[in-house]
Design a protein around this motif. Structure first.
Motif, PDB file in Angstrom:
ATOM      1  N   ALA A  23       5.024  10.069  -6.564  1.00 22.53           N
ATOM      2  CA  ALA A  23       5.890  10.125  -7.778  1.00 22.53           C
ATOM      3  C   ALA A  23       5.436  10.424  -8.954  1.00 22.53           C
ATOM      4  CB  ALA A  23       7.019   8.846  -7.737  1.00 22.53           C
ATOM      5  N   ALA A  24       4.342   9.832  -9.190  1.00 16.91           N
ATOM      6  CA  ALA A  24       4.062  10.045 -10.554  1.00 16.91           C
ATOM      7  C   ALA A  24       2.971  11.365 -10.634  1.00 16.91           C
ATOM      8  CB  ALA A  24       2.721   8.916 -10.866  1.00 16.91           C
ATOM      9  N   ALA A  25       2.478  11.609  -9.590  1.00 17.06           N
ATOM     10  CA  ALA A  25       1.847  12.987  -9.625  1.00 17.06           C
ATOM     11  C   ALA A  25       2.979  14.198  -9.548  1.00 17.06           C
ATOM     12  CB  ALA A  25       1.155  13.229  -8.286  1.00 17.06           C
ATOM     13  N   ALA A  26       3.947  13.744  -9.000  1.00 16.70           N
ATOM     14  CA  ALA A  26       4.968  14.765  -8.958  1.00 16.70           C
ATOM     15  C   ALA A  26       5.590  14.885 -10.291  1.00 16.70           C
ATOM     16  CB  ALA A  26       6.344  14.554  -7.880  1.00 16.70           C
ATOM     17  N   ALA A  27       5.890  13.801 -10.850  1.00 17.64           N
ATOM     18  CA  ALA A  27       6.399  13.843 -12.397  1.00 17.64           C
ATOM     19  C   ALA A  27       5.423  14.654 -13.410  1.00 17.64           C
ATOM     20  CB  ALA A  27       6.777  12.510 -12.912  1.00 17.64           C
ATOM     21  N   TRP A  28       4.000  14.298 -13.191  1.00 14.66           N
ATOM     22  CA  TRP A  28       3.105  15.039 -13.874  1.00 14.66           C
ATOM     23  C   TRP A  28       3.212  16.631 -13.844  1.00 14.66           C
ATOM     24  CZ3 TRP A  28      -1.183  18.163 -14.061  1.00 14.66           C
ATOM     25  CH2 TRP A  28      -1.831  18.075 -15.087  1.00 14.66           C
ATOM     26  N   GLY A  29       3.146  17.006 -12.444  1.00 13.94           N
ATOM     27  CA  GLY A  29       3.165  18.252 -12.079  1.00 13.94           C
ATOM     28  C   GLY A  29       4.462  18.899 -12.759  1.00 13.94           C
ATOM     29  N   ALA A  30       5.681  18.444 -12.654  1.00 15.72           N
ATOM     30  CA  ALA A  30       6.772  18.991 -13.274  1.00 15.72           C
ATOM     31  C   ALA A  30       6.750  19.120 -14.716  1.00 15.72           C
ATOM     32  CB  ALA A  30       8.133  18.042 -12.910  1.00 15.72           C
ATOM     33  N   MET A  83       0.854  -1.319  -0.050  1.00 17.61           N
ATOM     34  CA  MET A  83       0.071   0.069  -0.070  1.00 17.61           C
ATOM     35  C   MET A  83       0.770   1.409  -0.098  1.00 17.61           C
ATOM     36  SD  MET A  83      -3.105   1.035  -0.152  1.00 17.61           S
ATOM     37  CE  MET A  83      -4.209   2.213   0.122  1.00 17.61           C
ATOM     38  N   THR A  84       1.889   1.352   0.768  1.00 14.98           N
ATOM     39  CA  THR A  84       2.967   2.293   1.057  1.00 14.98           C
ATOM     40  C   THR A  84       3.596   2.654  -0.381  1.00 14.98           C
ATOM     41  OG1 THR A  84       3.254   1.525   3.229  1.00 14.98           O
ATOM     42  CG2 THR A  84       4.384   3.562   2.448  1.00 14.98           C
ATOM     43  N   ARG A  85       4.101   1.337  -0.999  1.00 23.67           N
ATOM     44  CA  ARG A  85       4.652   1.511  -2.039  1.00 23.67           C
ATOM     45  C   ARG A  85       3.868   1.984  -3.289  1.00 23.67           C
ATOM     46  NH1 ARG A  85       7.644  -4.061  -3.885  1.00 23.67           N
ATOM     47  NH2 ARG A  85       7.765  -2.571  -5.495  1.00 23.67           N
ATOM     48  N   ARG A  86       2.633   1.673  -3.267  1.00 16.08           N
ATOM     49  CA  ARG A  86       1.549   2.094  -4.108  1.00 16.08           C
ATOM     50  C   ARG A  86       1.428   3.807  -4.021  1.00 16.08           C
ATOM     51  NH1 ARG A  86      -2.563   0.150  -7.514  1.00 16.08           N
ATOM     52  NH2 ARG A  86      -4.519   1.533  -7.349  1.00 16.08           N
ATOM     53  N   LEU A  87       1.172   4.109  -2.701  1.00 20.28           N
ATOM     54  CA  LEU A  87       1.216   5.702  -2.504  1.00 20.28           C
ATOM     55  C   LEU A  87       2.264   6.267  -3.162  1.00 20.28           C
ATOM     56  CD1 LEU A  87      -0.773   5.730   0.870  1.00 20.28           C
ATOM     57  CD2 LEU A  87      -1.538   6.446  -1.401  1.00 20.28           C
ATOM     58  N   ALA A  88       3.479   5.784  -2.604  1.00 22.58           N
ATOM     59  CA  ALA A  88       4.685   6.461  -3.075  1.00 22.58           C
ATOM     60  C   ALA A  88       4.852   6.607  -4.742  1.00 22.58           C
ATOM     61  CB  ALA A  88       5.938   5.520  -2.578  1.00 22.58           C
ATOM     62  N   PHE A  89       4.417   5.356  -5.224  1.00 23.82           N
ATOM     63  CA  PHE A  89       4.383   5.483  -6.486  1.00 23.82           C
ATOM     64  C   PHE A  89       3.626   6.563  -7.330  1.00 23.82           C
ATOM     65  CE2 PHE A  89       2.261   4.214 -10.749  1.00 23.82           C
ATOM     66  CZ  PHE A  89       3.481   4.090 -11.310  1.00 23.82           C
ATOM     67  N   LEU A  90       2.190   6.550  -6.624  1.00 22.03           N
ATOM     68  CA  LEU A  90       1.389   7.470  -6.953  1.00 22.03           C
ATOM     69  C   LEU A  90       1.808   9.112  -6.995  1.00 22.03           C
ATOM     70  CD1 LEU A  90      -1.978   5.934  -6.022  1.00 22.03           C
ATOM     71  CD2 LEU A  90      -1.186   6.353  -8.340  1.00 22.03           C
TER      72      LEU A  90
END
Lengths: 424, 404
Positions: free
Chosen positions: B10-17, B1-8
């Motif tokens: 990271a993906a959100a941060a990459a998207w924002g960037a 679950m934590t890994r999934r949240l971390a992945f999400l």
């Protein structure tokens, strides 16, 4: 499925034709054209009188009923004569029992007054279908000149009967015999037109039944064709929503079928070359053509409301309620293969005529199915006949089979029936 | 679950960037200060009132059709699965049937309001489409939508059957590819003809040189029998690039100077590669959008099941509505840059202001709409903002000329 229609077609024709009368058929019919024109004028006024009388009494007047019956019968005789559905020169009186293609008509019976009052409008769908099937029915024509409405008599012929008569003329001249398929198709046209005219003229209050199987119930079935329809014909339920949007829902299929059609034509050319050299179609190309033909049938059946479910996209056998049984690749005559397109021209003429009937079946079923949530047995079977013939023509052109399409509206019989028992 | 949240995360941060970088590629000078513009200084009360009353009904119609669309799709998501029994087509074909039926139902429920909308536009002499043409045209448009929808569902469901829950990762590039293809071919799908006006051609050639876009054909689309609305667009990628001007802009209502501003604006879109950037933004939205659709449709077994298609349609429409303010902001950002490019190359704020002023009586656009309308409906800067930019450019150019 339904009780027998009170207007019954009787076929006693033996398919034999006199070449001399066939050759001059239209010229010989000129006196009949004049006569039916005059008779039609009289019928026009008599039908108004009959309409008023039936509205008042609830039953057509005996004398007028007899007059109308004679007219309906005469129209059928003349239609059959012109369309080469029968051989002998018809009488001018429309008497019962004297002609190989005849109609049995009912005695005058009580009719619902509302149905009588709106008879013309109620009869319009049947008259539209008559215009596609042809035969000896009345027709309302709109000329190019000024859109003037005119009433004309039973001598006029529509799509299917004209096509059968035209092709039958050549065949009868060559063989002295009318091909059974064309005769049956022509007889059906004559019979349906007679039912429609009888309904319009208050001879009966039973609506015309477009079912070819019921119309030709007493006629021998042709031999079984290698290309035939299989599946469940009895599911007449139609979803109103998919009926309403049927044309739009079919558009992706049409796009897909068009793209597939391009590949099909290329495969057909390749298969033609292979069959010319080897004498047998190539297996992979044969399979490819079969899948295309099946897919085409599924899509057309869906589009024309002959079936209810949305079809797949791959032409798979056994997944659709109206399916196509096709033969395995077999040896074919090289001459017939070489000239296949030319040989197919007569069949394409009949197929084109039937497409008119198919169109009207679809249009009429659309309204009916929207109102009732089901299709009619008659229109469904007429559409299935048109689709079956179309599939047989395409299978013939696509070298899937060497068997020539059979124009008879009747399904082929697995075992030879009376008419064919002697010849096999 | 934590890994999934971390992945999400990271993906959100990459998207924002990625979004930030893409946003930064579209600029007007940061030192530019838009002056306050009072709409009453440029438009009469009658003009403002006419635009306001027209837009009020238009807005109501928009929200009415949107709500009806969502309601119809919600009902379809709830009960539409029953129509899968009308299919003999296998899972993907059945999904296509359900998708088309969903669109068809939306079309039916929206039709009355669409007809009212047509009446409203005809009433204001903005549309010249007859009611039968509208119905038939709409019918054919629906047919086109069906073809596209089936194609999209074939891709999505095919991938979902192959990759199960991760189908969106491979579907997004497929849709981006399609968007690129559509951006390239779209100019060829419109019937146009070359601009005949020699002086405008000369002006266009000068502007092309100034904006450094190379040769771009200026085409005219005959649309006067459909609408009286003036409009223009830049379309195409690479060799298919062109500027398309509605013939309603060339009917004498606009001066050559104003048309020069229009051409400068459209060339500005091409000079700043806005169509490529549009595809870029589409790509940025495609990944999270399809991911969310994949998550929503898990309730019905995922998009490999035809039963999930009605839910997917609802999810897409709701997501599009939620993303609308962001998409409008992006569009306004690029339109503002195109306006700026036009001002830079034409150096004619007077004609620009005159053009924007003329838009109000000819299009009945509100010069200064409410904030809600601005956020939800305006994909161009408001007319007042566009006038303000022209005024700002005038000051900017003057100060630049005066500075030593």
């Amino acid at each position: 499925m339904q009780p027998e229609h009170p207007v019954r077609l009787v076929v006693r024709d033996d398919l034999e034709r006199r070449r001399l009368t066939v050759f001059f058929r239209l010229l010989l019919a000129i006196p009949h054209f004049v006569w039916i024109f005059l008779w039609s004028i009289a019928v026009f006024f008599a039908s108004i009188a009959n309409w008023v009388a039936t509205l008042v009494r609830g039953t057509p007047a005996q004398g007028l009923h007899r007059f109308m019956c004679a007219y309906v019968r005469y129209g059928a005789h003349l239609g059959a004569y012109i369309g080469l559905v029968a051989n002998p020169y018809p009488a001018f009186t429309g008497e019962e029992g004297g002609y190989p293609i005849d109609v049995r008509l009912p005695e005058p019976t009580e009719q619902g007054r509302w149905s009588v009052f709106f008879r013309f409008f109620i009869a319009l769908p049947a008259l539209l279908l008559t215009s596609a099937t042809g035969g000896g029915g009345p027709r309302f024509n709109y000329g190019l000149g000024g859109g003037r409405k005119s009433y004309s008599g039973g001598a006029e012929s529509g799509g299917l009967l004209v096509a059968c008569g035209f092709l039958g003329w050549f065949a009868s001249l060559a063989h002295g015999r009318m091909p059974k398929g064309l005769r049956d198709a022509g007889a059906y046209s004559v019979g349906y037109s007679a039912q429609a005219t009888a309904y319009l003229l208050l001879v009966t209050d039973r609506y015309p039944n477009a079912d070819p199987t019921a119309m030709l119930a007493d006629v021998d079935r042709p031999p079984e064709h290698p290309v035939r329809l299989v599946g469940d014909p009895h599911d007449l339920r139609r979803s109103r929503v998919t009926v309403f949007f049927r044309l739009l829902l079919t558009i992706p299929h049409i796009v897909w079928l068009t793209l597939w059609g391009v590949a099909f034509v290329l495969a057909l050319i390749a298969n033609w070359v292979v069959t010319l050299f080897r004498g047998t179609p190539a297996h992979p190309l044969h399979r490819f053509s079969c899948a295309y033909l099946r897919q085409r049938l599924h899509v057309l059946a869906f589009l024309t409301l002959t079936t209810n479910p949305f079809p797949g996209f791959v032409g798979e056998m056994g997944r659709y309620p109206l399916d196509l049984e096709l033969p395995e690749p077999a040896r074919q005559n090289r001459w017939k293969t070489g000239f296949r397109i030319l040989l197919a021209v007569p069949a394409l003429v009949v197929s084109s005529a039937l497409s008119g009937a198919l169109f009207w079946c679809a249009v009429l079923t659309w309204f009916y199915a929207l109102a009732r949530g089901s299709a009619t047995w008659g229109l469904r079977n007429l559409a299935a006949y048109a689709l079956r013939y179309d599939a047989q023509v395409n299978a013939y052109v696509a070298l899937v089979t060497e068997a020539y399409p059979h124009a008879s509206p009747l399904e082929g019989a697995p075992t030879p029936q009376h008419e064919f028992a002697d010849t096999t | 679950m934590t890994r999934r949240l971390a992945f999400l995360a990271a993906a959100a941060a990459a998207w924002g960037a990625a979004a930030w970088f893409l946003w930064q590629t579209t600029v007007v000078p940061s030192s530019l200060h838009l002056p306050h513009v009072d709409q009453h200084a440029f438009f009469t009360d009658a003009q403002i009132h006419a635009a306001s009353s027209f837009s009020r009904v238009e807005d109501l119609l928009f929200w009415g059709t949107t709500l009806l669309q969502i309601a119809a799709l919600a009902a379809f998501a709830r009960w539409g699965v029953r129509w899968s029994r009308e299919s003999a087509a296998g899972p993907i074909g059945t999904g296509m049937l359900l998708g088309m039926l969903g669109f068809a139902l939306v079309w039916v429920v929206q039709l009355p309001l669409e007809v009212v909308g047509l009446w409203w536009q005809r009433h204001h002499h903005l549309s010249r489409v007859s009611y039968p043409s509208f119905l038939f045209g709409d019918w054919f448009a629906l047919a086109g939508e069906f073809v596209f929808l089936c194609f999209a569902l074939a891709i999505v469901m095919g991938l979902a059957r192959r990759f199960r829950d991760t189908w969106w990762i491979s579907a997004a590039p497929a849709f981006i590819g399609l968007a690129l293809l559509f951006a390239f071919v779209s100019p060829y799908l419109i019937t146009t003809h070359r601009l005949q006006n020699a002086s405008l051609q000369t002006i266009a050639s000068q502007l092309e040189k100034k904006e450094g876009v190379g040769h771009v054909p200026i085409e005219v689309e005959d649309i006067h029998d459909v609408t009286s609305l003036p409009n223009s667009e830049a379309a195409g990628l690479g060799p298919s690039r062109r500027v398309i001007i509605f013939d309603t802009m060339l009917d004498g209502r606009f001066t050559t100077g104003e048309l020069k501003v229009v051409i400068g604006h459209e060339l500005g879109h091409l000079a700043r590669h806005h169509i490529w950037k549009d595809v870029g933004w589409y790509a940025l939205f495609a990944f999270p959008g399809l991911f969310l659709v994949a998550q929503a449709t898990k309730l019905r077994g995922g998009l490999r099941e035809p039963a999930a298609v009605p839910l997917a349609l609802l999810a897409i429409v709701v997501l599009q509505l939620l993303a609308l303010p962001l998409q409008n902001a992006i569009s306004r950002h690029m339109e503002a840059e195109a306006d700026w490019m036009s001002l830079r190359t034409t150096r004619d704020p007077k004609d620009a202001i005159q053009l924007f002023r003329r838009f109000v009586p000819t299009t009945l656009d509100e010069p200064d709409p409410s904030t809600f309308d601005y956020l939800m409906l305006e994909d161009h800067p408001t007319i007042v903002q566009r006038i303000a930019m022209a005024e700002a450019w005038r000051r900017y150019a003057t100060s630049a000329a005066q500075s030593p």
